[in-house]
Design a protein around this motif. Structure first.
Motif, PDB file in Angstrom:
ATOM      1  N   LEU A  78       4.357  13.152 -22.634  1.00 51.98           N
ATOM      2  CA  LEU A  78       4.530  11.739 -22.953  1.00 51.98           C
ATOM      3  C   LEU A  78       4.338  10.825 -21.755  1.00 51.98           C
ATOM      4  O   LEU A  78       3.844   9.708 -21.897  1.00 51.98           O
ATOM      5  CB  LEU A  78       5.913  11.492 -23.558  1.00 51.98           C
ATOM      6  CG  LEU A  78       6.125  11.967 -24.985  1.00 51.98           C
ATOM      7  CD1 LEU A  78       7.543  11.666 -25.441  1.00 51.98           C
ATOM      8  CD2 LEU A  78       5.126  11.327 -25.926  1.00 51.98           C
ATOM      9  N   GLU A  79       4.716  11.278 -20.571  1.00 47.89           N
ATOM     10  CA  GLU A  79       4.591  10.407 -19.398  1.00 47.89           C
ATOM     11  C   GLU A  79       3.138  10.123 -19.051  1.00 47.89           C
ATOM     12  O   GLU A  79       2.839   9.162 -18.370  1.00 47.89           O
ATOM     13  CB  GLU A  79       5.337  10.994 -18.202  1.00 47.89           C
ATOM     14  CG  GLU A  79       4.721  12.267 -17.659  1.00 47.89           C
ATOM     15  CD  GLU A  79       5.540  12.885 -16.545  1.00 47.89           C
ATOM     16  OE1 GLU A  79       5.002  13.783 -15.869  1.00 47.89           O
ATOM     17  OE2 GLU A  79       6.701  12.503 -16.348  1.00 47.89           O
ATOM     18  N   LEU A  85       0.589   4.697 -27.345  1.00 54.93           N
ATOM     19  CA  LEU A  85       0.512   6.065 -27.865  1.00 54.93           C
ATOM     20  C   LEU A  85       1.848   6.786 -27.691  1.00 54.93           C
ATOM     21  O   LEU A  85       2.307   7.496 -28.599  1.00 54.93           O
ATOM     22  CB  LEU A  85      -0.607   6.840 -27.157  1.00 54.93           C
ATOM     23  CG  LEU A  85      -0.798   8.296 -27.597  1.00 54.93           C
ATOM     24  CD1 LEU A  85      -1.101   8.379 -29.096  1.00 54.93           C
ATOM     25  CD2 LEU A  85      -1.901   8.948 -26.776  1.00 54.93           C
ATOM     26  N   ARG A  86       2.491   6.585 -26.553  1.00 54.60           N
ATOM     27  CA  ARG A  86       3.795   7.218 -26.302  1.00 54.60           C
ATOM     28  C   ARG A  86       4.810   6.810 -27.360  1.00 54.60           C
ATOM     29  O   ARG A  86       5.536   7.629 -27.900  1.00 54.60           O
ATOM     30  CB  ARG A  86       4.319   6.849 -24.914  1.00 54.60           C
ATOM     31  CG  ARG A  86       5.672   7.486 -24.584  1.00 54.60           C
ATOM     32  CD  ARG A  86       6.351   6.859 -23.379  1.00 54.60           C
ATOM     33  NE  ARG A  86       6.485   5.429 -23.437  1.00 54.60           N
ATOM     34  CZ  ARG A  86       7.400   4.771 -24.171  1.00 54.60           C
ATOM     35  NH1 ARG A  86       8.253   5.426 -24.923  1.00 54.60           N
ATOM     36  NH2 ARG A  86       7.456   3.453 -24.145  1.00 54.60           N
ATOM     37  N   ARG A  87       4.833   5.507 -27.659  1.00 51.93           N
ATOM     38  CA  ARG A  87       5.791   5.035 -28.672  1.00 51.93           C
ATOM     39  C   ARG A  87       5.526   5.677 -30.030  1.00 51.93           C
ATOM     40  O   ARG A  87       6.453   6.075 -30.718  1.00 51.93           O
ATOM     41  CB  ARG A  87       5.722   3.514 -28.780  1.00 51.93           C
ATOM     42  CG  ARG A  87       6.404   2.810 -27.631  1.00 51.93           C
ATOM     43  CD  ARG A  87       6.479   1.351 -27.876  1.00 51.93           C
ATOM     44  NE  ARG A  87       5.427   1.106 -28.823  1.00 51.93           N
ATOM     45  CZ  ARG A  87       4.761   0.013 -29.093  1.00 51.93           C
ATOM     46  NH1 ARG A  87       5.023  -0.962 -28.597  1.00 51.93           N
ATOM     47  NH2 ARG A  87       3.815  -0.126 -29.920  1.00 51.93           N
ATOM     48  N   ALA A  92       6.812   9.597 -34.349  1.00 50.55           N
ATOM     49  CA  ALA A  92       6.471  10.811 -35.109  1.00 50.55           C
ATOM     50  C   ALA A  92       7.492  11.907 -34.841  1.00 50.55           C
ATOM     51  O   ALA A  92       7.900  12.630 -35.768  1.00 50.55           O
ATOM     52  CB  ALA A  92       5.061  11.287 -34.739  1.00 50.55           C
ATOM     53  N   GLY A  93       7.930  12.044 -33.602  1.00 52.00           N
ATOM     54  CA  GLY A  93       8.956  13.038 -33.272  1.00 52.00           C
ATOM     55  C   GLY A  93      10.253  12.778 -34.010  1.00 52.00           C
ATOM     56  O   GLY A  93      10.898  13.711 -34.514  1.00 52.00           O
ATOM     57  N   LEU A 154      13.324   1.761 -34.914  1.00 49.83           N
ATOM     58  CA  LEU A 154      13.010   0.339 -35.066  1.00 49.83           C
ATOM     59  C   LEU A 154      12.641  -0.285 -33.722  1.00 49.83           C
ATOM     60  O   LEU A 154      11.711  -1.092 -33.633  1.00 49.83           O
ATOM     61  CB  LEU A 154      14.186  -0.409 -35.691  1.00 49.83           C
ATOM     62  CG  LEU A 154      14.434  -0.133 -37.173  1.00 49.83           C
ATOM     63  CD1 LEU A 154      15.723  -0.790 -37.640  1.00 49.83           C
ATOM     64  CD2 LEU A 154      13.251  -0.599 -38.017  1.00 49.83           C
ATOM     65  N   LYS A 155      13.345   0.095 -32.662  1.00 53.57           N
ATOM     66  CA  LYS A 155      13.023  -0.416 -31.327  1.00 53.57           C
ATOM     67  C   LYS A 155      11.612   0.007 -30.912  1.00 53.57           C
ATOM     68  O   LYS A 155      10.863  -0.773 -30.321  1.00 53.57           O
ATOM     69  CB  LYS A 155      14.037   0.073 -30.293  1.00 53.57           C
ATOM     70  CG  LYS A 155      15.416  -0.519 -30.446  1.00 53.57           C
ATOM     71  CD  LYS A 155      16.389   0.172 -29.508  1.00 53.57           C
ATOM     72  CE  LYS A 155      17.820  -0.097 -29.878  1.00 53.57           C
ATOM     73  NZ  LYS A 155      18.758   0.690 -29.078  1.00 53.57           N
TER      74      LYS A 155
END
Length: 167
Positions: A78-79, A85-87, A92-93, A154-155
């Motif tokens: 993720l980093e 894309l990370r969000r 999805a996780g 939501l964040k």
């Protein structure tokens, strides 16, 4: 968003209240140690009570820990991703792993607590301390964790990094 603030406020309040249990937990242990070693008169109930207080303390802080991003994470991949894309990978996780786990935790702990409550379950030591409040706390903790997961998703969707950091 109102729902994010409300969920975060609930878990923040629970976290701050539960921290008081750490003081009670410490007090029970100190009391028992003093009686045991200074007066050679150990209590019969302190071990069971201290285990239950620790159980309350540990389990009820799950939502608070998630709110403050204090859970263990492995961000090796993720980093390297861009922010967008990370969000979405995090969302999805949550959808694939977190929510099914939290739902199962909630439903199973509810059944577990209900059975214990109906039986009036107690410990089987020298002093019969009720166990059902601790098992009910599992259910409450699962609910707190589940709703905090909703807040975190939501964040992520609303790109509220300021809210994700607990500010």
């Amino acid at each position: 968003m109102v729902i994010i603030r409300a969920i975060d406020a609930v878990n923040e309040a629970v976290g701050r209240i539960v921290v008081i249990l750490a003081v009670a937990f410490m007090g029970v242990i100190i009391y028992d140690v003093i009686l045991r070693y200074a007066f050679n008169a150990p209590t019969r109930w302190a071990f069971d009570i201290s285990k239950q207080l620790y159980g309350f303390y540990f389990i009820l802080l799950g939502g608070y820990a998630l709110r403050h991003q204090a859970h263990v994470r492995v961000d090796l991949l993720l980093e390297r991703f861009g922010d967008g894309l990370r969000r979405w990978v995090e969302v999805a996780g949550y959808l694939i792993f977190f929510f099914p786990f939290a739902w199962m935790f909630l439903t199973r702990s509810f059944t577990f607590a209900q059975t214990s409550w109906n039986q009036g379950e107690t410990t089987y030591g020298a002093v019969a301390v009720p166990v059902y409040p601790l098992k009910a706390a599992l259910c409450v903790a699962a609910g707190l964790l589940l709703i905090q997961g909703v807040s975190e998703v939501l964040k992520l969707i609303l790109n509220r990094e300021d809210a994700r950091d607990g500010r």
